[in-house]
Motif scaffolding. Structure first.
Motif, PDB file in Angstrom:
ATOM      1  N   GLU A  53      55.366  15.691  68.217  1.00  0.00           N
ATOM      2  CA  GLU A  53      54.332  16.305  67.394  1.00  0.00           C
ATOM      3  C   GLU A  53      52.950  16.004  67.957  1.00  0.00           C
ATOM      4  O   GLU A  53      52.706  14.923  68.495  1.00  0.00           O
ATOM      5  CB  GLU A  53      54.410  15.790  65.955  1.00  0.00           C
ATOM      6  CG  GLU A  53      55.621  16.278  65.205  1.00  0.00           C
ATOM      7  CD  GLU A  53      55.605  15.862  63.732  1.00  0.00           C
ATOM      8  OE1 GLU A  53      54.869  14.913  63.367  1.00  0.00           O
ATOM      9  OE2 GLU A  53      56.333  16.489  62.956  1.00  0.00           O
ATOM     10  N   THR A  55      48.779  16.402  66.795  1.00  0.00           N
ATOM     11  CA  THR A  55      47.821  16.714  65.738  1.00  0.00           C
ATOM     12  C   THR A  55      46.523  17.201  66.366  1.00  0.00           C
ATOM     13  O   THR A  55      45.965  16.549  67.243  1.00  0.00           O
ATOM     14  CB  THR A  55      47.549  15.477  64.858  1.00  0.00           C
ATOM     15  OG1 THR A  55      48.779  15.058  64.262  1.00  0.00           O
ATOM     16  CG2 THR A  55      46.540  15.787  63.759  1.00  0.00           C
ATOM     17  N   THR A 132      49.176  19.318  62.127  1.00  0.00           N
ATOM     18  CA  THR A 132      50.144  18.672  63.001  1.00  0.00           C
ATOM     19  C   THR A 132      51.174  19.711  63.407  1.00  0.00           C
ATOM     20  O   THR A 132      51.758  20.397  62.556  1.00  0.00           O
ATOM     21  CB  THR A 132      50.813  17.472  62.298  1.00  0.00           C
ATOM     22  OG1 THR A 132      49.781  16.528  61.965  1.00  0.00           O
ATOM     23  CG2 THR A 132      51.824  16.792  63.208  1.00  0.00           C
ATOM     24  N   LEU A 133      51.362  19.835  64.712  1.00  0.00           N
ATOM     25  CA  LEU A 133      52.240  20.858  65.267  1.00  0.00           C
ATOM     26  C   LEU A 133      53.541  20.255  65.756  1.00  0.00           C
ATOM     27  O   LEU A 133      53.547  19.180  66.370  1.00  0.00           O
ATOM     28  CB  LEU A 133      51.543  21.543  66.448  1.00  0.00           C
ATOM     29  CG  LEU A 133      50.161  22.129  66.168  1.00  0.00           C
ATOM     30  CD1 LEU A 133      49.503  22.581  67.457  1.00  0.00           C
ATOM     31  CD2 LEU A 133      50.263  23.276  65.184  1.00  0.00           C
ATOM     32  N   THR A 134      54.617  20.956  65.517  1.00  0.00           N
ATOM     33  CA  THR A 134      55.917  20.542  66.046  1.00  0.00           C
ATOM     34  C   THR A 134      55.967  20.921  67.526  1.00  0.00           C
ATOM     35  O   THR A 134      55.200  21.777  67.978  1.00  0.00           O
ATOM     36  CB  THR A 134      57.061  21.269  65.313  1.00  0.00           C
ATOM     37  OG1 THR A 134      56.952  22.678  65.594  1.00  0.00           O
ATOM     38  CG2 THR A 134      57.027  21.017  63.814  1.00  0.00           C
TER      39      THR A 134
END
Length: 158
Positions: A53, A55, A132-134
């Motif tokens: 992840e 951010t 927050t990105l996967t």
């Protein structure tokens, strides 16, 4: 299919130089962050999965009120007067620089400083949002933003 990412509104720091708001958009901040992990001929998708992840934070310059700008200008004028007293004043206190005859000049100086400060954009910023990105979202964004990273079967070209 992955859900579209909604980035916060704001300005963005580069993840490699966090002293300046240099990125025009969140995708650019993400690109600069990832670029530090990549090397020629690496498997970009594998690197993104390995990082996990990520951010991305949005910032906005601090907005100073007219009151706080005026107070800062006045503090500078008062500090100059105090410095004069300390450096040039009579140690016995017989002669001192008092605001009485200089009050109008001090007001003018304070007004000039207030006007000057009001035209400036503060360097200091405050966070105004984050997402927050996967790894899957990062992969999708980077395939759209930097498709050349994924040419030739996932190999990155320098």
């Amino acid at each position: 299919m992955a859900e579209p990412v909604i980035f916060p509104v704001g300005e963005f720091y580069s993840c490699t130089d966090e002293e300046h708001l240099t990125c025009q958009c969140p995708e650019e901040a993400l690109e600069q962050f990832l670029d530090g992990y990549l090397s020629p001929e690496c498997d970009v998708a594998a690197v993104i999965r390995e990082i996990g992840e990520v951010t991305v934070k949005a910032y906005q310059p601090v907005v100073l009120s007219e009151e706080s700008i005026g107070a800062l200008a006045l503090q500078l004028v008062e500090r100059a007067r105090d410095q004069w007293r300390e450096k040039c004043g009579d140690p016995d206190g017989d002669v001192d620089l008092e605001p009485g005859p200089l009050a109008e000049t001090e007001k003018q100086i304070s007004a000039i400083l207030t006007e000057l400060f009001a035209t400036q954009t503060p360097w200091s910023c405050e966070q105004c949002g984050e997402v927050t990105l996967t790894p899957e979202q990062v992969d999708g964004i980077m395939r759209d933003e930097c498709p050349e990273w994924f040419d030739d079967g996932e190999a990155r070209h320098a």
